[in-house]
Each structure stands twice: as C-alpha cells, then as structure tokens.
Scaffold this motif. Structure first.
Motif, PDB file in Angstrom:
ATOM      1  N   MET B   1      46.420  28.123  39.570  1.00  0.00           N
ATOM      2  CA  MET B   1      46.006  29.387  40.199  1.00  0.00           C
ATOM      3  C   MET B   1      44.881  30.034  39.373  1.00  0.00           C
ATOM      4  SD  MET B   1      48.380  32.613  41.285  1.00  0.00           S
ATOM      5  CE  MET B   1      49.644  31.552  41.964  1.00  0.00           C
ATOM      6  N   ASN B   2      43.817  30.378  40.008  1.00  0.00           N
ATOM      7  CA  ASN B   2      42.714  31.042  39.324  1.00  0.00           C
ATOM      8  C   ASN B   2      42.986  32.543  39.267  1.00  0.00           C
ATOM      9  OD1 ASN B   2      40.349  32.542  38.873  1.00  0.00           O
ATOM     10  ND2 ASN B   2      39.079  30.802  39.473  1.00  0.00           N
ATOM     11  N   ILE B   3      43.138  33.041  38.047  1.00  0.00           N
ATOM     12  CA  ILE B   3      43.586  34.419  37.910  1.00  0.00           C
ATOM     13  C   ILE B   3      42.546  35.411  38.425  1.00  0.00           C
ATOM     14  CG2 ILE B   3      42.770  35.081  35.609  1.00  0.00           C
ATOM     15  CD1 ILE B   3      46.390  35.409  36.514  1.00  0.00           C
ATOM     16  N   LEU B   4      41.277  35.072  38.250  1.00  0.00           N
ATOM     17  CA  LEU B   4      40.233  36.000  38.719  1.00  0.00           C
ATOM     18  C   LEU B   4      40.244  36.082  40.242  1.00  0.00           C
ATOM     19  CD1 LEU B   4      37.323  35.159  36.265  1.00  0.00           C
ATOM     20  CD2 LEU B   4      38.645  37.279  36.381  1.00  0.00           C
ATOM     21  N   LYS B   5      40.463  34.930  40.871  1.00  0.00           N
ATOM     22  CA  LYS B   5      40.538  34.928  42.332  1.00  0.00           C
ATOM     23  C   LYS B   5      41.761  35.722  42.789  1.00  0.00           C
ATOM     24  CE  LYS B   5      40.644  32.001  46.416  1.00  0.00           C
ATOM     25  NZ  LYS B   5      41.737  32.768  47.003  1.00  0.00           N
ATOM     26  N   LEU B   6      42.861  35.519  42.041  1.00  0.00           N
ATOM     27  CA  LEU B   6      44.076  36.247  42.388  1.00  0.00           C
ATOM     28  C   LEU B   6      43.854  37.752  42.307  1.00  0.00           C
ATOM     29  CD1 LEU B   6      47.329  36.114  42.700  1.00  0.00           C
ATOM     30  CD2 LEU B   6      47.182  36.894  40.346  1.00  0.00           C
ATOM     31  N   LEU B   7      43.205  38.177  41.229  1.00  0.00           N
ATOM     32  CA  LEU B   7      42.971  39.610  41.053  1.00  0.00           C
ATOM     33  C   LEU B   7      42.079  40.146  42.169  1.00  0.00           C
ATOM     34  CD1 LEU B   7      42.455  39.752  37.187  1.00  0.00           C
ATOM     35  CD2 LEU B   7      44.477  40.410  38.476  1.00  0.00           C
ATOM     36  N   ALA B   8      41.091  39.342  42.524  1.00  0.00           N
ATOM     37  CA  ALA B   8      40.208  39.751  43.620  1.00  0.00           C
ATOM     38  C   ALA B   8      40.998  39.847  44.924  1.00  0.00           C
ATOM     39  CB  ALA B   8      39.067  38.745  43.764  1.00  0.00           C
ATOM     40  N   ASP B   9      41.906  38.863  45.118  1.00  0.00           N
ATOM     41  CA  ASP B   9      42.724  38.886  46.335  1.00  0.00           C
ATOM     42  C   ASP B   9      43.604  40.131  46.376  1.00  0.00           C
ATOM     43  OD1 ASP B   9      41.640  36.518  47.051  1.00  0.00           O
ATOM     44  OD2 ASP B   9      43.377  35.289  46.547  1.00  0.00           O
ATOM     45  N   LEU B  10      44.190  40.443  45.239  1.00  0.00           N
ATOM     46  CA  LEU B  10      45.055  41.624  45.189  1.00  0.00           C
ATOM     47  C   LEU B  10      44.258  42.875  45.529  1.00  0.00           C
ATOM     48  CD1 LEU B  10      47.237  40.995  42.019  1.00  0.00           C
ATOM     49  CD2 LEU B  10      48.020  41.106  44.383  1.00  0.00           C
ATOM     50  N   ALA B  11      43.063  42.927  44.986  1.00  0.00           N
ATOM     51  CA  ALA B  11      42.223  44.094  45.253  1.00  0.00           C
ATOM     52  C   ALA B  11      41.862  44.151  46.738  1.00  0.00           C
ATOM     53  CB  ALA B  11      40.960  44.028  44.398  1.00  0.00           C
ATOM     54  N   ALA B  12      41.608  42.982  47.304  1.00  0.00           N
ATOM     55  CA  ALA B  12      41.173  42.935  48.704  1.00  0.00           C
ATOM     56  C   ALA B  12      42.284  43.343  49.665  1.00  0.00           C
ATOM     57  CB  ALA B  12      40.689  41.525  49.042  1.00  0.00           C
ATOM     58  N   VAL B  13      43.531  42.956  49.345  1.00  0.00           N
ATOM     59  CA  VAL B  13      44.605  43.251  50.297  1.00  0.00           C
ATOM     60  C   VAL B  13      45.143  44.658  50.129  1.00  0.00           C
ATOM     61  CG1 VAL B  13      45.321  40.854  50.458  1.00  0.00           C
ATOM     62  CG2 VAL B  13      46.483  42.388  48.848  1.00  0.00           C
ATOM     63  N   ASP B  14      44.781  45.310  49.074  1.00  0.00           N
ATOM     64  CA  ASP B  14      45.435  46.571  48.771  1.00  0.00           C
ATOM     65  C   ASP B  14      45.384  47.615  49.884  1.00  0.00           C
ATOM     66  OD1 ASP B  14      45.630  49.318  46.983  1.00  0.00           O
ATOM     67  OD2 ASP B  14      46.873  47.650  46.329  1.00  0.00           O
ATOM     68  N   PRO B  15      44.230  47.769  50.574  1.00  0.00           N
ATOM     69  CA  PRO B  15      44.193  48.799  51.626  1.00  0.00           C
ATOM     70  C   PRO B  15      45.257  48.569  52.695  1.00  0.00           C
ATOM     71  CG  PRO B  15      41.990  48.044  51.114  1.00  0.00           C
ATOM     72  CD  PRO B  15      42.934  47.156  50.359  1.00  0.00           C
ATOM     73  N   ALA B 125      48.412  30.352  34.990  1.00  0.00           N
ATOM     74  CA  ALA B 125      48.045  30.079  33.607  1.00  0.00           C
ATOM     75  C   ALA B 125      47.532  31.348  32.954  1.00  0.00           C
ATOM     76  CB  ALA B 125      46.967  29.001  33.557  1.00  0.00           C
ATOM     77  N   LYS B 126      47.705  31.430  31.650  1.00  0.00           N
ATOM     78  CA  LYS B 126      47.200  32.605  30.941  1.00  0.00           C
ATOM     79  C   LYS B 126      45.677  32.582  30.975  1.00  0.00           C
ATOM     80  CE  LYS B 126      47.911  33.133  26.412  1.00  0.00           C
ATOM     81  NZ  LYS B 126      48.709  33.461  25.198  1.00  0.00           N
ATOM     82  N   PRO B 127      45.061  33.683  31.424  1.00  0.00           N
ATOM     83  CA  PRO B 127      43.590  33.714  31.461  1.00  0.00           C
ATOM     84  C   PRO B 127      43.012  33.711  30.045  1.00  0.00           C
ATOM     85  CG  PRO B 127      44.577  35.599  32.612  1.00  0.00           C
ATOM     86  CD  PRO B 127      45.666  34.936  31.856  1.00  0.00           C
ATOM     87  N   LYS B 128      41.709  33.612  29.972  1.00  0.00           N
ATOM     88  CA  LYS B 128      41.039  33.752  28.672  1.00  0.00           C
ATOM     89  C   LYS B 128      40.579  35.203  28.534  1.00  0.00           C
ATOM     90  CE  LYS B 128      39.718  28.984  28.033  1.00  0.00           C
ATOM     91  NZ  LYS B 128      38.808  27.930  28.526  1.00  0.00           N
TER      92      LYS B 128
END
Lengths: 241, 290
Positions: B1-15, B125-128
């Motif tokens: 799982m790409n954490i940056l993509k995940l964070l972007a996804d979370l931000a996108a679905v929030d509304p 995975a733990k991000p850098k």
C-alpha cells in the motif's frame, strides 16, 4: 433494581472499584440464562429508571444517552465544586503560577458542568439529575499535597469514566463532545501528576505498560469510586442501557 | 500500500464521509453487540474480527480510520526514535521522559498492527520520514534543527501530539457502533493528550509562553499555509449540538465571572476540537517523502 448498588458508598467499595464491573458481568452471565425474563424485568423498570430521584432517595442517573449525559454531569459537578473550593481558598503553599493554573482549571470544569446542564435540559427536558452535595471531608484544602492528591484522583477518574462510557453513547454529536472534553481532562491529569512528581504524567500506574492504553472504567465502577465524595447515593446501573 | 496515495485518498473522500458513515451504520448495526464480550487478552483478535466484517461488507471506513491512526503512530514513533538516536542534548530528566513517550507510541503501533493483522488487512508499510520537512533534501526545510535544537524538537513534538489528539477525536463517530474499537481509540487518544500536556510543560520550562491545554493565549508556533492546520478552529468559544444550532453557551447561561475575553478564552480551552482525516493527512504528509 436499586438494591444492587446499596453498598456503593462504603469504604470497602471505594477501595476496590475495579471489582465492580466483574461482579456485574457475572451477574449478567447468570441473567443470560433467562434472557427473556431479564429483558422483561429491565423494561418493567424503565419507568422508574427515567425518574431523577427514586422513592428510596437515591439519585438515578437514568438510561440511554441521557444516562450517560447525567453520569458526566454528576462527575463534572464534583470536579467543578472541588476546584471552586481550591480557587476560593487556595492552599498557602501553592505558588502563584499554580494558583493561576487552578483558576483556569476551575473555569474549564465549571464550563463542562454548565454544558451538560444546558444539553440535558435542552435535549431531555425533565430528565436532569438534581444538584449534588459534595463531601470533601477527607481533603485538607489548606495543604498543597492533599489538594493535588485529590485532584489527581478526580482527573484520572474523569479520563477513565469518559473512556469507558463513550461506547454507550448512540448520538454521534454527544460522542464527539465527550471526546472534546476527555482530552482536556487528560491534559489536567497530566498537569496535576507532573506537579506531584515531574514525569509521572503517563506512568505505568495509569497507562498499561504493554499496550500503551489509558484505562477505561465502567460507569458503575466510576460511581463506586466517586460515591465517597457525594452525599446523595447515585445509581448508575442503567447508564447507556 | 502506498501511504501517500492512501493519505490522498483519505483527503479526497472526506467531504463524503458523513454519507459513508451513515450508510455504513445501517449495514453494520447488527455487529454492534458482538465486540462487547471481548476479553482483554484477546483484544486485537476480537477487534480484528469486527474490522474484517466491516471491510468484507465493502465499507472500508473503519479500516480507513485504523490505517490513518497507524500512519500517525508511525509518524510519532519514528519522530521520537530518531530524536533519541540523534546527538541532541536532552536536559535534566527529559531523555527518560521522551523514552517513555516513544515506548507508548511504539506500543500503539504494535497494537494497531495487531488489530489490522487480525482483520486480515494488509499492514501499510512504514513510510519514510523527514522531520526537517525537506522531503529528503528536495524542498526547503521547515525545521532544519529539529534534532539539534531541543526547543525546536519540542515545538514539532507539540504539533505532532496535538495533531494526534485532534485526529483521533475526528474519527470517534466513525467507530460509534464498534464498541471495542471505539474504546481502544479513546484510550489511545487520552494517552496522546497526556503526552501533549507534558510536552507543553517541557516547553514552559524553556520559557515558552504556552499552557498545558490548547489556548488562545499560547504563543503561535505554526507557519501560515504550512502547519497552521494543526490549530485551525481550535479556540472556538461556542459548541454545536445535533441540530447544528449554536446553543452553548446560551445568552442566559451563567458560567463564570470575569471579563468577556477571559470567558471566551476559557470556553476555547475547555473543549479540544476534532480534526478531519483530510487535515490530519495533510499535516502528516509534511514529514513523509516516500
């Protein structure tokens, strides 16, 4: 129903609040064998449960979300009364900074108390519990150490109370509000603990050393621990039920 | 799982989160009671079962929440680990205190990982991390001396801890029908608040103008359009309840004696405010480069 917690205020009960939920759990295990009868029994009690005061003179916190709100209101009344005393006549060995901080904390707790009062009166008219009478005989308000020790008890208990009662709330907005208050209580707890011993804000006595989780207490256990500081007998049996 | 993509996804679905939560609540209503019987020793396993059911029914909201929580715990855990491994001087008893906080954050990581594993979910995975905020030297550093200057370290620590408190608070309604998950989240949330208060106390010892609780009287340590999301909306002096009508304090509420300004400050301090997943994700992303 009220007989279940008749012993809530005595010293033995106060000394071992952690045992209370276990007793209750085993009670419900037995009750589970006759679940149908128990359900009828509980629903049969519900009219009484909704009253603020039972005929026996016991203050019933009530059931459902209102019960949780009354539960929180009872604790905030206790904390607000405590800090009002601290603010009005601070121990002579408090520093000026400490006095100022306890004035701030007193304001927060008074706001929490008034918040619940306003919320319950708005959303559940007629269901609010009475004003409680604090009993602070065991606290020496002239001594810093005694005040800090009591403050630590109240703040840690408050954190554990919200941690344990959050799951009983069904209304999202009230759950969020409980979260907004519990973190402020945790900040108070950390402050008071650091005043007692710097670095004890989250020590192993209060945070599980394996999971790193703060503690959570069931409402009946919280009330058992708080009962010694409140004149009226409180019944938390149906909080959140 | 790409954490940056995940964070972007979370931000996108929030509304849409309210709608997602509402839909989810109906689906999961029948699961509400199952978790309550969990015994402490079997906690992650019992939690995992609930999480898996939620996930299996094509509602990833609970999983999103736990993944966000794990990301934030990775962030905090790694932050303290790198600080302790650095050559920075820790005055007085502060090294042992930071070690205790680091231990709690690692325990939270392990707890959340165990919960995710028990659910059958893939552990992200733990991000850098780059806590200077320079994205591994590809951008101007936000905090170049984060592990050299103790005062800077504490500032960043305060921002991360207060963000954690707000982020968990922002997720509690997602967990409202999952009693054991909710209780665990609340118990972590309270620990983060204790950490935040102590870090603030450490800053006070360095003569910073800051209180143990978030206050309008705190000196500003955020940067506009970069880190100011950490405290955005924190010091509001009114609270909303279910019908979204501002109702506390009412014009007739008798709260406190004091000036209007003092009362407003106390009202802001008395309630910590929640933060959206989007805001928490964007703050975390400042320190993640891969």
């Amino acid at each position: 129903m009220s007989k279940i917690i008749n012993s809530g205020g005595d010293e033995a009960e106060f000394a071992k609040p952690l045992y209370v939920p276990i007793k209750r759990r085993s009670f419900f295990m037995y009750a589970g064998a006759t679940a149908g009868a128990t359900a009828l029994l509980l629903s049969g009690c519900s009219d009484d449960d909704d009253n603020g005061v039972t005929p026996a003179g016991m203050v019933n916190l009530g059931a459902g979300d209102v019960g949780v709100l009354n539960f929180a209101y009872a604790l905030e009344q206790l904390e607000a009364a405590f800090y009002a005393r601290v603010k009005a006549s601070p121990a002579s060995d408090f520093s000026a900074t400490e006095k100022d901080y306890f004035v701030q904390v007193a304001a927060h707790e008074a706001i929490h108390r008034d918040f619940f009062k306003a919320a319950i009166n708005r959303d559940a008219p007629g269901k609010i519990i009475q004003d409680l009478t604090p009993v602070f005989d065991t606290i020496d308000f002239t001594k810093r150490a005694s005040v800090l020790s009591a403050a630590r008890t109240f703040e840690d208990l408050g954190v554990q109370a919200y941690n344990g009662a959050g799951k009983y709330l069904k209304t999202p907005a009230y759950l969020v509000i409980a979260g907004q208050i519990v973190s402020v209580e945790a900040r108070h707890a950390a402050y008071v603990r650091d005043l007692i011993s710097n670095g004890s804000f989250a020590d192993d006595s209060i945070i599980d050393p394996i999971t790193g989780l703060d503690k959570a207490l069931e409402p009946t256990a919280v009330i058992a621990a708080a009962q010694g500081f409140i004149k009226e007998k409180l019944d938390a049996t149906n909080v959140g039920k | 799982m790409n954490i940056l993509k995940l964070l972007a996804d979370l931000a996108a679905v929030d509304p849409d989160s309210y709608e997602r939560i509402s839909g989810r609540r109906g689906v999961l209503a029948s699961l509400g009671q199952t978790g309550r019987r969990a015994v402490a020793a079997a906690v992650p396993l019992a939690f995992g079962a609930v999480l898996q059911k939620a996930y299996g029914r094509q509602s990833a909201t609970v999983l999103d929440t736990f993944t966000l929580a794990l990301t934030l715990e990775y962030l905090e855990s790694e932050f303290y680990k790198q600080a302790l491994a650095s050559s920075m001087t820790f005055p007085g008893n502060t090294r042992s205190v930071i070690q205790l906080i680091a231990k709690h954050e690692q325990e939270h990581v392990s707890f959340l990982q165990a919960t995710l594993t028990a659910s059958g979910a893939v552990i992200p995975a733990k991000p850098k991390f780059d806590f200077t905020g320079s994205k591994n030297g590809t951008a101007p550093a936000l905090y170049p001396a984060v592990f050299q200057d103790f005062g800077t370290f504490l500032k960043v620590a305060q921002l991360l801890e207060d963000t954690g408190v707000r982020a968990y608070k922002g997720q509690v309604d997602v967990l409202i029908t999952e009693n054991d998950l909710l209780e665990a989240a609340l118990r972590i949330h309270a620990v983060e608040a204790r950490h935040a208060a102590h870090i603030r106390g450490m800053r006070r010892a360095l003569k910073a103008n800051v209180r143990y609780w978030i206050s309008a009287k705190d000196e500003v340590i955020t940067t506009p359009n970069v880190t100011d999301a950490v405290y955005a909306g924190e010091n509001i002096d009114k609270q909303l309840l279910p019908d979204l009508v501002t109702f506390f304090p009412t014009p007739t509420t008798q709260i406190l004696t004091g000036t209007k300004e003092q009362v407003a400050i106390s009202l802001g301090e008395a309630f910590d405010e929640p933060m959206t997943a989007a805001a928490a994700s964007s703050i975390a992303s400042l320190f993640i480069y891969a």
